[in-house]
Motif scaffolding. Structure first.
Motif, PDB file in Angstrom:
ATOM      1  N   LEU A  89       0.718  -1.109  -0.103  1.00 43.92           N
ATOM      2  CA  LEU A  89       0.008  -0.060  -0.023  1.00 43.92           C
ATOM      3  C   LEU A  89       0.773   1.130   0.106  1.00 43.92           C
ATOM      4  O   LEU A  89       0.319   2.530   0.061  1.00 43.92           O
ATOM      5  CB  LEU A  89      -0.845   0.101   1.112  1.00 43.92           C
ATOM      6  CG  LEU A  89      -1.935  -1.201   1.267  1.00 43.92           C
ATOM      7  CD1 LEU A  89      -2.720  -1.124   2.514  1.00 43.92           C
ATOM      8  CD2 LEU A  89      -2.948  -1.174   0.341  1.00 43.92           C
ATOM      9  N   GLY A  90       2.164   1.166  -0.110  1.00 37.25           N
ATOM     10  CA  GLY A  90       3.038   2.305  -0.025  1.00 37.25           C
ATOM     11  C   GLY A  90       2.914   3.167  -1.408  1.00 37.25           C
ATOM     12  O   GLY A  90       2.399   2.577  -2.230  1.00 37.25           O
ATOM     13  N   ARG A  91       3.337   4.235  -1.424  1.00 36.21           N
ATOM     14  CA  ARG A  91       3.502   5.098  -2.523  1.00 36.21           C
ATOM     15  C   ARG A  91       4.537   4.608  -3.517  1.00 36.21           C
ATOM     16  O   ARG A  91       5.550   3.992  -3.126  1.00 36.21           O
ATOM     17  CB  ARG A  91       3.879   6.435  -2.103  1.00 36.21           C
ATOM     18  CG  ARG A  91       3.126   7.173  -1.285  1.00 36.21           C
ATOM     19  CD  ARG A  91       3.536   8.530  -0.873  1.00 36.21           C
ATOM     20  NE  ARG A  91       3.854   9.555  -1.859  1.00 36.21           N
ATOM     21  CZ  ARG A  91       2.896  10.309  -2.446  1.00 36.21           C
ATOM     22  NH1 ARG A  91       1.756  10.295  -1.689  1.00 36.21           N
ATOM     23  NH2 ARG A  91       2.913  11.071  -3.308  1.00 36.21           N
ATOM     24  N   PRO A  92       3.989   4.416  -4.778  1.00 34.36           N
ATOM     25  CA  PRO A  92       4.879   3.852  -5.754  1.00 34.36           C
ATOM     26  C   PRO A  92       6.158   4.784  -6.035  1.00 34.36           C
ATOM     27  O   PRO A  92       6.301   5.985  -5.681  1.00 34.36           O
ATOM     28  CB  PRO A  92       4.172   3.964  -7.140  1.00 34.36           C
ATOM     29  CG  PRO A  92       3.042   5.286  -6.947  1.00 34.36           C
ATOM     30  CD  PRO A  92       2.779   5.062  -5.470  1.00 34.36           C
ATOM     31  N   GLU A  93       7.123   4.136  -6.360  1.00 35.19           N
ATOM     32  CA  GLU A  93       8.491   4.814  -6.612  1.00 35.19           C
ATOM     33  C   GLU A  93       8.316   5.828  -7.894  1.00 35.19           C
ATOM     34  O   GLU A  93       7.654   5.803  -8.763  1.00 35.19           O
ATOM     35  CB  GLU A  93       9.585   3.639  -7.215  1.00 35.19           C
ATOM     36  CG  GLU A  93      10.098   2.636  -5.986  1.00 35.19           C
ATOM     37  CD  GLU A  93      10.985   1.701  -6.681  1.00 35.19           C
ATOM     38  OE1 GLU A  93      11.423   1.928  -7.684  1.00 35.19           O
ATOM     39  OE2 GLU A  93      11.367   0.817  -5.664  1.00 35.19           O
ATOM     40  N   THR A  94       9.401   6.834  -7.746  1.00 36.12           N
ATOM     41  CA  THR A  94       9.147   7.962  -8.705  1.00 36.12           C
ATOM     42  C   THR A  94      10.455   8.112  -9.356  1.00 36.12           C
ATOM     43  O   THR A  94      10.785   9.069  -9.770  1.00 36.12           O
ATOM     44  CB  THR A  94       9.156   9.308  -7.896  1.00 36.12           C
ATOM     45  OG1 THR A  94       9.863   9.550  -7.061  1.00 36.12           O
ATOM     46  CG2 THR A  94       7.529   9.334  -7.282  1.00 36.12           C
ATOM     47  N   ARG A  95      11.234   7.104  -9.414  1.00 32.15           N
ATOM     48  CA  ARG A  95      12.633   7.111 -10.002  1.00 32.15           C
ATOM     49  C   ARG A  95      12.594   7.322 -11.441  1.00 32.15           C
ATOM     50  O   ARG A  95      13.412   8.347 -12.003  1.00 32.15           O
ATOM     51  CB  ARG A  95      13.359   5.644  -9.853  1.00 32.15           C
ATOM     52  CG  ARG A  95      14.695   5.677 -10.374  1.00 32.15           C
ATOM     53  CD  ARG A  95      15.369   4.512 -10.413  1.00 32.15           C
ATOM     54  NE  ARG A  95      16.793   4.424 -11.200  1.00 32.15           N
ATOM     55  CZ  ARG A  95      16.711   4.321 -12.324  1.00 32.15           C
ATOM     56  NH1 ARG A  95      15.695   4.155 -13.208  1.00 32.15           N
ATOM     57  NH2 ARG A  95      17.992   4.555 -12.901  1.00 32.15           N
ATOM     58  N   GLU A  96      11.688   7.002 -12.032  1.00 32.00           N
ATOM     59  CA  GLU A  96      11.724   7.076 -13.799  1.00 32.00           C
ATOM     60  C   GLU A  96      11.275   8.724 -13.849  1.00 32.00           C
ATOM     61  O   GLU A  96      11.831   9.476 -14.627  1.00 32.00           O
ATOM     62  CB  GLU A  96      10.552   6.026 -14.349  1.00 32.00           C
ATOM     63  CG  GLU A  96      11.212   4.659 -14.536  1.00 32.00           C
ATOM     64  CD  GLU A  96      12.189   4.543 -15.047  1.00 32.00           C
ATOM     65  OE1 GLU A  96      12.393   5.434 -16.259  1.00 32.00           O
ATOM     66  OE2 GLU A  96      13.137   3.913 -14.882  1.00 32.00           O
ATOM     67  N   MET A 266      -2.240  -7.622  -3.923  1.00 32.68           N
ATOM     68  CA  MET A 266      -1.113  -7.746  -4.655  1.00 32.68           C
ATOM     69  C   MET A 266      -1.535  -7.798  -6.197  1.00 32.68           C
ATOM     70  O   MET A 266      -0.846  -7.224  -7.250  1.00 32.68           O
ATOM     71  CB  MET A 266      -0.395  -9.261  -4.607  1.00 32.68           C
ATOM     72  CG  MET A 266       0.309  -9.334  -3.193  1.00 32.68           C
ATOM     73  SD  MET A 266       0.880 -11.121  -3.056  1.00 32.68           S
ATOM     74  CE  MET A 266       2.241 -11.112  -4.370  1.00 32.68           C
ATOM     75  N   TRP A 267      -2.839  -8.183  -6.582  1.00 32.05           N
ATOM     76  CA  TRP A 267      -3.393  -8.083  -7.870  1.00 32.05           C
ATOM     77  C   TRP A 267      -3.510  -6.748  -8.274  1.00 32.05           C
ATOM     78  O   TRP A 267      -3.215  -6.183  -9.382  1.00 32.05           O
ATOM     79  CB  TRP A 267      -4.612  -8.741  -7.969  1.00 32.05           C
ATOM     80  CG  TRP A 267      -5.440  -8.700  -9.157  1.00 32.05           C
ATOM     81  CD1 TRP A 267      -5.037  -9.415 -10.595  1.00 32.05           C
ATOM     82  CD2 TRP A 267      -6.624  -7.800  -9.583  1.00 32.05           C
ATOM     83  NE1 TRP A 267      -6.054  -8.602 -11.456  1.00 32.05           N
ATOM     84  CE2 TRP A 267      -6.861  -8.089 -10.709  1.00 32.05           C
ATOM     85  CE3 TRP A 267      -7.446  -7.313  -8.447  1.00 32.05           C
ATOM     86  CZ2 TRP A 267      -7.994  -7.388 -11.200  1.00 32.05           C
ATOM     87  CZ3 TRP A 267      -8.716  -6.366  -8.928  1.00 32.05           C
ATOM     88  CH2 TRP A 267      -9.055  -6.716 -10.383  1.00 32.05           C
ATOM     89  N   ALA A 268      -4.275  -5.981  -7.122  1.00 34.10           N
ATOM     90  CA  ALA A 268      -4.547  -4.663  -7.477  1.00 34.10           C
ATOM     91  C   ALA A 268      -3.079  -3.777  -7.869  1.00 34.10           C
ATOM     92  O   ALA A 268      -3.342  -2.732  -8.793  1.00 34.10           O
ATOM     93  CB  ALA A 268      -5.363  -4.053  -6.334  1.00 34.10           C
ATOM     94  N   LYS A 269      -2.446  -4.279  -6.921  1.00 32.19           N
ATOM     95  CA  LYS A 269      -0.874  -3.340  -7.296  1.00 32.19           C
ATOM     96  C   LYS A 269      -0.164  -3.447  -8.535  1.00 32.19           C
ATOM     97  O   LYS A 269       0.366  -2.695  -9.046  1.00 32.19           O
ATOM     98  CB  LYS A 269      -0.076  -3.625  -5.860  1.00 32.19           C
ATOM     99  CG  LYS A 269       1.304  -3.052  -6.004  1.00 32.19           C
ATOM    100  CD  LYS A 269       1.951  -3.014  -4.798  1.00 32.19           C
ATOM    101  CE  LYS A 269       3.327  -2.398  -4.784  1.00 32.19           C
ATOM    102  NZ  LYS A 269       3.233  -0.872  -4.784  1.00 32.19           N
ATOM    103  N   SER A 270      -0.549  -4.958  -9.040  1.00 30.01           N
ATOM    104  CA  SER A 270       0.219  -5.116 -10.183  1.00 30.01           C
ATOM    105  C   SER A 270      -0.504  -4.542 -11.244  1.00 30.01           C
ATOM    106  O   SER A 270       0.043  -4.119 -12.447  1.00 30.01           O
ATOM    107  CB  SER A 270       0.043  -6.606 -10.614  1.00 30.01           C
ATOM    108  OG  SER A 270      -1.069  -7.161 -10.531  1.00 30.01           O
TER     109      SER A 270
END
Length: 289
Positions: A89-96, A266-270
Motif C-alpha cells: 500500500l506504499g506510495r509507488p516509486e518515482t525514480r523514472e 497484490m493483484w490490484a498493485k500489479s
C-alpha cells in the motif's frame, strides 16, 4: 498450548525474516575476495533499520494479539501485515519520473554548452558535470572519468546508458554517441529537441502518478475498514464461529482468508504498476549486431 503456539509463531516469522534476508540482493562486489558463509546476523543487518523495526513490532504485536484473541492464525497474520502492507500500500516509486526530470535539465545544459562550438564532446560533458542534477552527478562523473582514461567515448557512453538503465537516458546518449563517432553536427538542436520531449514526458508521468494514487488510496481505505471490522468482530464476539476459528482447522481457514485478501491487494498493485519502456539503445545495438 498457547505458549507453544506463540513459540511456533515466532519460529514462523523468524523463517520469514531469514527468507527475506536470503533473497535480498547482496552489496556490489568491489573486488575479488575470499568466499565465506554469511551469518544470520549479517543477513539481518542487510534488511535495514526500518524493516528490522517493522519485523520486531510485528512479532510482538502478533504474540500479544494471539494471547488476547486465542486465534493461532494471528501469530502469522499480524507480523505479515506489519511487513507486507507497507510494501503493498506504499506510495509507488518515482525514480523514472525523477530521472526524466534530471535528464531534461542535463540535456539542456549539454545543448547550451555544445551550442558555443568551442568545446569537444568530452569537454562539453566535463563542463556540465557541476550543473548536472544530483541524481545524475555520480553517473556523469564516472562517464567523464572513463572518457579521460583508455575508454573510447562510445564505450563510455554505452556504460553510462547501462548504468542508468532508462529509455529516456538512451535518447540522450544516442545523440552523444553519434557526435562522438561521426562528428555529426546539429548536436545542440538535437539535444534541445530531446529536452523538450523529456519535459512533456515528465508532465505526463506526473499526471499518471496522481491517477495511480487514486486506486492506492481506495485500497488503503478498504484495508483500514477491513482491519477495523475484523478487530471489532474478534474482540467483541463470542459466537460459535469465533470458537471455530480458535481450533487448528479454523486457524487454517482464517489463514486462507487472509491470504486471499493479500492476493487481492497484490493483484490490484500489479494492475497500476508501471511497466518499464523498452530500451532504445539496446534495440539499436541488437539491430546492428
Amino acid at each position: 498450548m498457547m505458549l507453544l503456539g506463540a513459540l511456533a509463531g515466532v519460529a514462523v516469522v523468524g523463517g520469514i525474516v531469514m527468507i527475506i534476508a536470503w533473497f535480498r540482493p547482496a552489496p556490489e562486489k568491489t573486488g575479488p575476495r575470499r568466499r565465506r558463509s554469511t551469518s544470520l546476523a549479517t543477513r539481518w543487518n542487510r534488511l535495514g533499520k526500518r524493516m528490522q523495526t517493522m519485523i520486531v513490532l510485528g512479532v510482538i504485536a502478533g504474540i500479544v494479539v494471539t494471547f488476547l484473541t486465542q486465534l493461532p492464525a494471528m501469530l502469522v497474520a499480524v507480523p505479515a501485515a506489519f511487513i507486507g502492507l507497507p510494501a503493498l500500500l506504499g506510495r509507488p516509486e518515482t525514480r523514472e519520473r525523477d530521472l526524466t526530470a534530471a535528464l531534461e535539465v542535463w540535456a539542456r545544459s549539454l545543448s547550451a554548452t555544445a551550442g558555443t562550438g568551442a568545446f569537444t564532446l568530452q569537454e562539453v560533458i566535463g563542463i556540465t558535470r557541476t550543473s548536472a542534477p544530483a541524481m545524475l552527478r555520480g553517473a556523469v562523473d564516472r562517464l567523464y572519468a572513463r572518457m579521460n582514461s583508455t575508454w573510447t567515448a562510445s564505450r563510455a557512453l554505452h556504460a553510462f546508458a547501462e548504468e542508468l538503465d532508462s529509455d529516456d537516458a538512451d535518447e540522450v546518449v544516442v545523440y552523444l554517441i553519434q557526435a562522438a563517432e561521426y562528428s555529426a553536427g546539429g548536436l545542440e538542436k538535437a539535444l534541445a529537441s530531446v529536452a523538450d520531449a523529456l519535459l512533456q514526458r515528465e508532465k505526463l508521468q506526473t499526471e499518471v502518478f496522481f491517477e495511480r494514487e487514486k486506486p492506492r488510496r481506495s485500497l488503503t481505505m478498504m484495508t483500514w475498514i477491513a482491519g477495523f471490522t475484523l478487530a471489532v468482530v474478534v474482540f467483541s464476539s463470542s459466537s460459535d464461529l469465533m470458537t471455530l476459528y480458535k481450533t487448528p482447522l479454523g486457524g487454517i481457514v482464517m489463514a486462507i482468508l487472509f491470504a486471499a485478501f493479500v492476493l487481492i491487494l497484490m493483484w490490484a498493485k500489479s494492475i497500476v504498476r508501471a511497466k518499464p519502456a523498452s530500451r532504445v539503445l539496446l534495440e539499436r545495438d541488437g539491430a546492428s549486431a
